[in-house]
Design a protein around this motif. Structure first.
Motif, PDB file in Angstrom:
ATOM      1  N   GLY A  76      -4.457  35.048 -24.999  1.00  0.00           N
ATOM      2  CA  GLY A  76      -5.750  35.617 -24.622  1.00  0.00           C
ATOM      3  C   GLY A  76      -5.732  35.989 -23.144  1.00  0.00           C
ATOM      4  O   GLY A  76      -4.671  36.186 -22.546  1.00  0.00           O
ATOM      5  N   PRO A  77      -6.901  36.039 -22.490  1.00  0.00           N
ATOM      6  CA  PRO A  77      -6.935  36.402 -21.075  1.00  0.00           C
ATOM      7  C   PRO A  77      -6.691  35.212 -20.161  1.00  0.00           C
ATOM      8  O   PRO A  77      -6.810  35.309 -18.949  1.00  0.00           O
ATOM      9  CB  PRO A  77      -8.374  36.916 -20.894  1.00  0.00           C
ATOM     10  CG  PRO A  77      -9.161  36.213 -21.944  1.00  0.00           C
ATOM     11  CD  PRO A  77      -8.244  35.910 -23.085  1.00  0.00           C
ATOM     12  N   LEU A 104      -4.114  41.172 -21.466  1.00  0.00           N
ATOM     13  CA  LEU A 104      -2.888  41.085 -20.677  1.00  0.00           C
ATOM     14  C   LEU A 104      -3.118  41.638 -19.271  1.00  0.00           C
ATOM     15  O   LEU A 104      -2.607  41.089 -18.289  1.00  0.00           O
ATOM     16  CB  LEU A 104      -1.742  41.828 -21.387  1.00  0.00           C
ATOM     17  CG  LEU A 104      -1.387  41.246 -22.769  1.00  0.00           C
ATOM     18  CD1 LEU A 104      -0.332  42.084 -23.472  1.00  0.00           C
ATOM     19  CD2 LEU A 104      -0.893  39.805 -22.652  1.00  0.00           C
ATOM     20  N   ASP A 105      -3.938  42.679 -19.159  1.00  0.00           N
ATOM     21  CA  ASP A 105      -4.258  43.220 -17.827  1.00  0.00           C
ATOM     22  C   ASP A 105      -5.011  42.168 -17.012  1.00  0.00           C
ATOM     23  O   ASP A 105      -4.756  41.984 -15.826  1.00  0.00           O
ATOM     24  CB  ASP A 105      -5.128  44.485 -17.941  1.00  0.00           C
ATOM     25  CG  ASP A 105      -4.330  45.643 -18.521  1.00  0.00           C
ATOM     26  OD1 ASP A 105      -3.086  45.543 -18.540  1.00  0.00           O
ATOM     27  OD2 ASP A 105      -4.952  46.623 -18.968  1.00  0.00           O
ATOM     28  N   TYR A 106      -5.944  41.485 -17.665  1.00  0.00           N
ATOM     29  CA  TYR A 106      -6.741  40.458 -16.972  1.00  0.00           C
ATOM     30  C   TYR A 106      -5.836  39.321 -16.475  1.00  0.00           C
ATOM     31  O   TYR A 106      -5.989  38.818 -15.370  1.00  0.00           O
ATOM     32  CB  TYR A 106      -7.797  39.934 -17.938  1.00  0.00           C
ATOM     33  CG  TYR A 106      -8.873  39.098 -17.296  1.00  0.00           C
ATOM     34  CD1 TYR A 106      -9.982  39.696 -16.705  1.00  0.00           C
ATOM     35  CD2 TYR A 106      -8.785  37.714 -17.274  1.00  0.00           C
ATOM     36  CE1 TYR A 106     -10.976  38.932 -16.106  1.00  0.00           C
ATOM     37  CE2 TYR A 106      -9.769  36.944 -16.677  1.00  0.00           C
ATOM     38  CZ  TYR A 106     -10.866  37.554 -16.103  1.00  0.00           C
ATOM     39  OH  TYR A 106     -11.850  36.795 -15.509  1.00  0.00           O
ATOM     40  N   LEU A 107      -4.873  38.955 -17.318  1.00  0.00           N
ATOM     41  CA  LEU A 107      -3.901  37.916 -16.930  1.00  0.00           C
ATOM     42  C   LEU A 107      -3.138  38.318 -15.679  1.00  0.00           C
ATOM     43  O   LEU A 107      -2.972  37.526 -14.752  1.00  0.00           O
ATOM     44  CB  LEU A 107      -2.839  37.769 -18.021  1.00  0.00           C
ATOM     45  CG  LEU A 107      -3.104  36.912 -19.218  1.00  0.00           C
ATOM     46  CD1 LEU A 107      -1.911  36.991 -20.152  1.00  0.00           C
ATOM     47  CD2 LEU A 107      -3.278  35.490 -18.755  1.00  0.00           C
ATOM     48  N   ASN A 112      -1.603  37.897 -10.090  1.00  0.00           N
ATOM     49  CA  ASN A 112      -1.282  38.596  -8.835  1.00  0.00           C
ATOM     50  C   ASN A 112      -2.221  38.227  -7.705  1.00  0.00           C
ATOM     51  O   ASN A 112      -1.813  38.177  -6.550  1.00  0.00           O
ATOM     52  CB  ASN A 112      -1.278  40.115  -9.044  1.00  0.00           C
ATOM     53  CG  ASN A 112      -0.085  40.524  -9.882  1.00  0.00           C
ATOM     54  OD1 ASN A 112       0.927  39.816  -9.882  1.00  0.00           O
ATOM     55  ND2 ASN A 112      -0.197  41.610 -10.611  1.00  0.00           N
ATOM     56  N   SER A 113      -3.485  37.962  -8.047  1.00  0.00           N
ATOM     57  CA  SER A 113      -4.443  37.636  -6.981  1.00  0.00           C
ATOM     58  C   SER A 113      -4.565  36.125  -6.798  1.00  0.00           C
ATOM     59  O   SER A 113      -5.425  35.658  -6.074  1.00  0.00           O
ATOM     60  CB  SER A 113      -5.812  38.216  -7.319  1.00  0.00           C
ATOM     61  OG  SER A 113      -6.374  37.491  -8.389  1.00  0.00           O
ATOM     62  N   ASN A 155       7.337  39.445 -18.814  1.00  0.00           N
ATOM     63  CA  ASN A 155       7.138  38.256 -19.656  1.00  0.00           C
ATOM     64  C   ASN A 155       5.813  38.279 -20.412  1.00  0.00           C
ATOM     65  O   ASN A 155       5.497  37.357 -21.147  1.00  0.00           O
ATOM     66  CB  ASN A 155       7.181  36.976 -18.823  1.00  0.00           C
ATOM     67  CG  ASN A 155       8.575  36.657 -18.333  1.00  0.00           C
ATOM     68  OD1 ASN A 155       9.445  37.498 -18.413  1.00  0.00           O
ATOM     69  ND2 ASN A 155       8.774  35.456 -17.837  1.00  0.00           N
ATOM     70  N   PHE A 156       5.010  39.339 -20.207  1.00  0.00           N
ATOM     71  CA  PHE A 156       3.786  39.481 -21.006  1.00  0.00           C
ATOM     72  C   PHE A 156       4.089  40.388 -22.179  1.00  0.00           C
ATOM     73  O   PHE A 156       4.420  41.549 -22.001  1.00  0.00           O
ATOM     74  CB  PHE A 156       2.665  40.100 -20.178  1.00  0.00           C
ATOM     75  CG  PHE A 156       2.222  39.229 -19.061  1.00  0.00           C
ATOM     76  CD1 PHE A 156       1.604  38.021 -19.328  1.00  0.00           C
ATOM     77  CD2 PHE A 156       2.429  39.598 -17.756  1.00  0.00           C
ATOM     78  CE1 PHE A 156       1.198  37.207 -18.290  1.00  0.00           C
ATOM     79  CE2 PHE A 156       2.025  38.785 -16.713  1.00  0.00           C
ATOM     80  CZ  PHE A 156       1.413  37.584 -16.986  1.00  0.00           C
ATOM     81  N   VAL A 157       3.956  39.839 -23.352  1.00  0.00           N
ATOM     82  CA  VAL A 157       4.356  40.576 -24.536  1.00  0.00           C
ATOM     83  C   VAL A 157       3.108  40.986 -25.310  1.00  0.00           C
ATOM     84  O   VAL A 157       2.229  40.169 -25.548  1.00  0.00           O
ATOM     85  CB  VAL A 157       5.229  39.684 -25.444  1.00  0.00           C
ATOM     86  CG1 VAL A 157       5.851  40.510 -26.545  1.00  0.00           C
ATOM     87  CG2 VAL A 157       6.288  38.963 -24.634  1.00  0.00           C
ATOM     88  N   LYS A 158       3.071  42.257 -25.694  1.00  0.00           N
ATOM     89  CA  LYS A 158       1.957  42.699 -26.526  1.00  0.00           C
ATOM     90  C   LYS A 158       2.427  42.695 -27.980  1.00  0.00           C
ATOM     91  O   LYS A 158       3.491  43.228 -28.293  1.00  0.00           O
ATOM     92  CB  LYS A 158       1.561  44.107 -26.110  1.00  0.00           C
ATOM     93  CG  LYS A 158       0.313  44.612 -26.779  1.00  0.00           C
ATOM     94  CD  LYS A 158      -0.118  45.897 -26.106  1.00  0.00           C
ATOM     95  CE  LYS A 158      -0.898  46.793 -27.024  1.00  0.00           C
ATOM     96  NZ  LYS A 158      -2.236  46.388 -27.313  1.00  0.00           N
TER      97      LYS A 158
END
Ligand SMILES: C[S@@+](CC[C@H](N)C(=O)[O-])C[C@H]1O[C@@H](n2cnc3c(N)ncnc32)[C@H](O)[C@@H]1O
Length: 285
Positions: A76-77, A104-107, A112-113, A155-158
Motif C-alpha cells: 500500500g502507501p 507507489l508514488d506516495y511511498l 525521498n523526503s 525495488n518498488f514493484v507494481k
C-alpha cells in the motif's frame, strides 16, 4: 450503503483509494490519541498488533540470518513494515509492491523526503523504537537513512495480486527472498479463496527453501471500509483460521506460530479477528 463487488472495486480502485486518507487512518488508529477520530479509534489495537507482530517477527528472523532480502507484499502507501525492517543491520535489501501507481508514488515521496512530505512517521518510529533494544545506532532523525540505502527505486514493484502472473511478466528472481510479509491486505486484494491460495503459491516460489512468510490478515470479513473517497464498502474474501491451517501446508509452508486478536468493535471492517501467522517454506511446489 452498497458493497462494491470485486470487479467493480478492482476497476475503480485507482479512483476511489486515497493514499493520503489511508495513511491518516493509520495515524488515527495507532498512536496519536489526540488526532484519533472517535469513529475509528476501535482499530487502534489492531494497528498496534500489526506493528508489534511484524517487529517481533523481524527480530526473530534477524537472530538467525544475515544478508536478508525482504519483500513487503501489498505494501500500500505505507512504509511502516519497511521502516521496521530496514533498521535491522541483518536486512540488506528491502522491496515493496502494490498494484496502484498512486500508492507507489506516495511511498517514494515519503522515502525521498524522509517522511517530511507524505505521511509523518514520527509516532510510528517512536512506537517501533520503544519495542526494540537493538536500535542504539539509530535515532528518530536518521531512521530513513538505512531505508534509502536498502530500498532502491527499482525495488518498488507494481503488480496485480488477482492475476495468474501477478508480476505481469516482470523478470522475477524466484527463490531468492529470505522474508516476505503481507499485512491487512490479501482478503482485500483477491476475488476468491482460490486466488488467495494462488498468492500463497507465488510467495512459496519467491522464497528460498527455509525462508519465512509473515501473513497478517482479517478473519471473517466480507467487506472492508477503508478511508477511501466516499467511504464506500469494498468486498473482501471471508477466510477463517481453518482455511489458513489447511492452505499454508497445502502450498508448501509449515506453520511456526499463529497469533489472533479479537476486535471489540467492528467500525472499520466487519471482520471479528485479526490473525498473524509465521510460516516457513518447507518445500518447493
Ligand atoms: C488495507 S491496504 C494494506 C496496505 C499495507 N499492507 C498496510 O498494512 O497498511 C490494502 C492494499 O491492497 C492493495 N490492493 C488491492 N487490490 C489489489 C490487487 N489486486 N493487487 C495488488 N494490490 C491490491 C491496495 O492498493 C491497498 O493499498
Amino acid at each position: 450503503m452498497s458493497i462494491l463487488s470485486y470487479q467493480e472495486k478492482h476497476d475503480k480502485y485507482e479512483k476511489i483509494f486515497s493514499p493520503e486518507k489511508y495513511m491518516g487512518f493509520w495515524n488515527a488508529l495507532t498512536l496519536d490519541k489526540e488526532k484519533s477520530d472517535l469513529e475509528v479509534s476501535s482499530g487502534q489495537r489492531t494497528m498496534r498488533f500489526s506493528i508489534r507482530s511484524i517487529n517481533d517477527f523481524i527480530s526473530l528472523i534477524c537472530r538467525r540470518r544475515q544478508n536478508i532480502k525482504f519483500h513487503d507484499l501489498g505494501c500500500g502507501p505505507s512504509v511502516v513494515n519497511m521502516l521496521s525492517a530496514a533498521a535491522f543491520p541483518q536486512i540488506t535489501s528491502v522491496e515493496g509492491s502494490d498494484f496502484l501507481s498512486s500508492n507507489l508514488d506516495y511511498l517514494k515521496i515519503s522515502i525521498n523526503s524522509e517522511g517530511k512530505q507524505g505521511y509523518n512517521y514520527t509516532k510510528i518510529i517512536e512506537f517501533i523504537n520503544s519495542m526494540n533494544e537493538q536500535r542504539g545506532h539509530l535515532n528518530l532523525n536518521n531512521y530513513f537513512i538505512p531505508l534509502k540505502d536498502k530500498c532502491l527505486p527499482e525495488n518498488f514493484v507494481k503488480y496485480d495480486m488477482s492475476l495468474e502472473d501477478i508480476f505481469c511478466g516482470r523478470k522475477m528472481q524466484w527463490g531468492t527472498y529470505d522474508v516476505v510479509v503481507s499485512t491487512m491486505f490479501l482478503t482485500d486484494a483477491v476475488p476468491s479463496k482460490g486466488h488467495y491460495r494462488n498468492v500463497l503459491r507465488t510467495v512459496n516460489r519467491m522464497l528460498k527453501l527455509g525462508g519465512t512468510f509473515c501473513l497478517l490478515d482479517f478473519l471473517n470479513q466480507s467487506f472492508w471500509t477503508p478511508c477511501i473517497k466516499g467511504m464506500q464498502k469494498l468486498s473482501a474474501v471471508p477466510i477463517n483460521l481453518q482455511f489458513l491451517e489447511k492452505s499454508l501446508p497445502a502450498t508448501g509452508f509449515e506453520i511456526e506460530e499463529m497469533r489472533v486478536i479479537h476486535h471489540e468493535e467492528n467500525k472499520f471492517c466487519n471482520g471479528d479477528k485479526v490473525a498473524c501467522v509465521r510460516a516457513t517454506k518447507a518445500k518447493d511446489l
